[in-house]
Write an enzyme that holds these catalytic residues in place. Structure first.
Site, PDB file in Angstrom:
ATOM      1  N   GLU A 150      54.098  41.102  39.825  1.00  0.00           N
ATOM      2  CA  GLU A 150      53.824  42.329  39.039  1.00  0.00           C
ATOM      3  C   GLU A 150      54.284  43.597  39.747  1.00  0.00           C
ATOM      4  OE1 GLU A 150      49.707  42.349  37.721  1.00  0.00           O
ATOM      5  OE2 GLU A 150      50.090  40.690  36.345  1.00  0.00           O
ATOM      6  N   GLU A 203      51.035  33.915  34.142  1.00  0.00           N
ATOM      7  CA  GLU A 203      49.638  34.382  34.046  1.00  0.00           C
ATOM      8  C   GLU A 203      49.358  34.630  32.579  1.00  0.00           C
ATOM      9  OE1 GLU A 203      47.986  37.447  36.605  1.00  0.00           O
ATOM     10  OE2 GLU A 203      49.378  36.919  38.211  1.00  0.00           O
TER      11      GLU A 203
HETATM   12  O1  AHR Z   1      44.632  37.286  37.876  1.00  0.00           O
HETATM   13  C1  AHR Z   1      44.126  38.486  38.387  1.00  0.00           C
HETATM   14  C2  AHR Z   1      45.217  39.500  38.617  1.00  0.00           C
HETATM   15  O2  AHR Z   1      45.780  39.859  37.381  1.00  0.00           O
HETATM   16  C3  AHR Z   1      46.400  39.032  39.431  1.00  0.00           C
HETATM   17  O3  AHR Z   1      46.176  39.181  40.792  1.00  0.00           O
HETATM   18  C4  AHR Z   1      47.490  39.947  38.975  1.00  0.00           C
HETATM   19  O4  AHR Z   1      48.756  39.369  39.098  1.00  0.00           O
HETATM   20  C5  AHR Z   1      47.117  40.292  37.549  1.00  0.00           C
HETATM   21  O5  AHR Z   1      47.163  41.662  37.323  1.00  0.00           O
END
Ligand code: AHR
Length: 501
Positions: free
Chosen positions: A174, A293
């Site tokens: 990110e 994610e």
């Molecule tokens: O999953 C929690 C957080 O969410 C992770 O560290 C990040 O990549 C995302 O913003």
């Protein structure tokens, strides 16, 4: 509201072979994800390495195929060297991304050993926040080079003779987010990712590399970020990463139930940018997507607690409605199995997670555990579009939302066909009618339903089996006609098998 939805099961509606790696997850040094999650040496079920046996049993039940590690935001401030070597000599440090004390008692080699025991493969992220090319090439040498060099011999001196041969690597995390340690502009990140990828491949030419896309479709830099980053990295990388979390706003349940449409749009947009860049560069290479994610997330993300080890973070009870949304997100990923070939539900344990644990106590399955379990166990083989004709409801964000969404998978090896479907209606059961004449020689094995009287109910330590799937559906297949009733607000798995002649 009409009460019937129609589907067509036809071999020509095949989408693609499903890459099993879409049934993945994510373990981060965050909250009680690692410590008290997978690693708890004092737990009654812990093995000689301190891994919780009850947790390992659940991971195996899920059949997870790939697990991303060690972060997340965590990785952007992490020195991988802190987590290798004798445990008692590892440094205790402030972890700045989520404000915790990191003991480093669990690190790279523990994770790799745990992956073997969990029967899964790793996806390892390098730090492109505070670090860069040098640390990235060193960790590849430590993990993948057989021996005879400083880093590979260091691994051997740590008791790991055989190289880990980690194939899939993330180039940071990110990096578009201002919250990220070492946050960068698309230009800065694109250049760094390109050079890091080049050098990592010089150490091991067989790596698969994932470049950071936007951390969400709501980011102001989305999707220009993808275009710029791909312009720099297209020939060096194999995947673009996508992240998305969906929240349930009070009084907005119908809108929440439609959120997979946002995921679908994001996938289509990022694919368009990949293919535009391919054309622009006259490249022969096709870039696929790693949705590494994705989940439902509604808890307070702020962290104002004092410095401590593994402070609870992002622990939330998932409800039935969360499971239905999670199921629709899973369906969306399977529908894109031609280009989404890695996906990780985020995260795995305690932190916005399908599995919860008590320190020294039990572990249990949340509602969102079940769609992932069913898809992972029954959703192998090829994906089939269902050409759904569903009644719709109006929503300000999405206009017409189909009440029914679904996809099928065909597994030739086991002669099975599985339909995954959600009913988004908060009020009515909907009958599914299917033209299945091309599968008339199949029989229904079972129709699993996940639903609940109270759509906001879920599972807790005291009531771990409050909301569980049941084999109570009445799906039937007669003369090539499929029929099933999908209860209101439900996740459904209709399992069929070819008759033996
Ligand atoms: O999953 C929690 C957080 O969410 C992770 O560290 C990040 O990549 C995302 O913003």
């Amino acid at each position: 509201m009409p009460e019937t939805a129609k589907i067509t099961l036809h071999p020509e509606l095949e989408i693609a072979e499903i890459d099993p790696r879409v049934y993945g997850s994510f373990v981060e040094h965050l909250g009680r994800g690692v410590y008290e999650g997978i690693y708890e040496p004092d737990h009654p079920t812990a093995d000689e390495e301190g891994f919780r046996g009850d947790v390992l049993a659940l991971i195996k039940e899920l059949g997870l195929t790939i697990i991303r590690y060690p972060g997340g935001n965590f990785v952007s401030g992490y020195n991988w060297e802190d987590g290798v070597g004798p445990i008692e000599e590892r440094p205790r440090k402030l972890e700045l991304a989520f404000r915790a004390i990191e003991t480093n008692h669990f690190g790279l080699n523990e994770f790799m050993s745990w992956c073997k025991k969990a029967d899964t493969q790793p996806m390892y992220a390098v730090n492109l926040g505070t670090r860069g090319i040098d640390a990235a090439r060193n960790v590849v040498e430590y993990c993948n080079h057989p021996g005879g060099t400083y880093w590979s011999d260091l691994r051997i001196s740590h008791g790991v003779k055989e190289p880990h041969r980690i194939k899939t690597w993330c180039l940071g995390n990110e990096m578009d987010g201002p919250w990220q340690i070492g946050h960068k502009t698309a230009e800065e990140y694109g250049r760094l990712a390109q050079e890091t990828a080049k050098v990592m491949r010089q150490v091991d030419k067989d790596l698969e590399l994932v470049v950071c896309g936007s951390s969400g479709a709501g980011m102001p830099t989305y999707p220009e970020w993808e275009a710029t980053v791909l312009d720099h990295t297209y020939e060096e990388i194999d995947y673009v990463s996508l992240h998305s979390y969906f929240g349930h706003e009070k009084g907005q349940t119908k809108n929440f139930l439609a959120k997979s449409i946002t995921m679908d749009n994001m996938i289509k947009t990022v694919l368009a940018i990949c293919d535009y860049t391919k054309a622009k560069k006259r490249s022969k290479k096709t870039i696929n997507l790693s949705f590494d994610e994705w989940n439902v997330w509604f808890s307070d993300r702020a962290n104002k607690i004092p410095w401590s080890i593994a402070p609870a973070w992002g622990e939330q009870m998932y409800t039935l409605v969360d499971a239905v949304v999670s199921g629709s997100l899973m369906i969306t990923l399977i529908k894109h199995s031609d280009r989404v070939t890695i996906a990780c539900q985020s995260e795995l344990l305690n932190v916005i997670a399908p599995i919860m644990t008590l320190k020294g106590g039990i572990s249990w399955r949340q509602t969102i555990y079940y769609p992932l379990l069913h898809a992972s166990v029954y959703g192998r083989g090829r994906a089939l579009n269902l050409n759904i004709e569903s009644p719709v409801y109006h929503d300000n964000e999405f206009d017409a939302v189909p009440y029914i969404d679904g996809v099928a998978t065909v597994d030739d090896e086991n002669a099975t066909l599985t339909i995954f479907a959600v009913n988004r209606s908060l009020e009515e059961a909907i009958t599914l009618e299917g033209d299945a004449r091309d599968y008339a020689d199949y029989v229904v094995l079972e129709h699993i339903v996940l639903t609940a009287e109270d759509i906001m109910s879920g599972n807790t330590a005291d009531h771990p089996d409050n909301v569980v799937p049941q084999s109570i559906g009445q799906a039937s297949l007669t003369d090539g006609k499929l029929s099933a009733i999908l209860p209101r607000t439900s996740w459904n798995v209709i399992r069929l098998k070819k008759k033996k002649i």
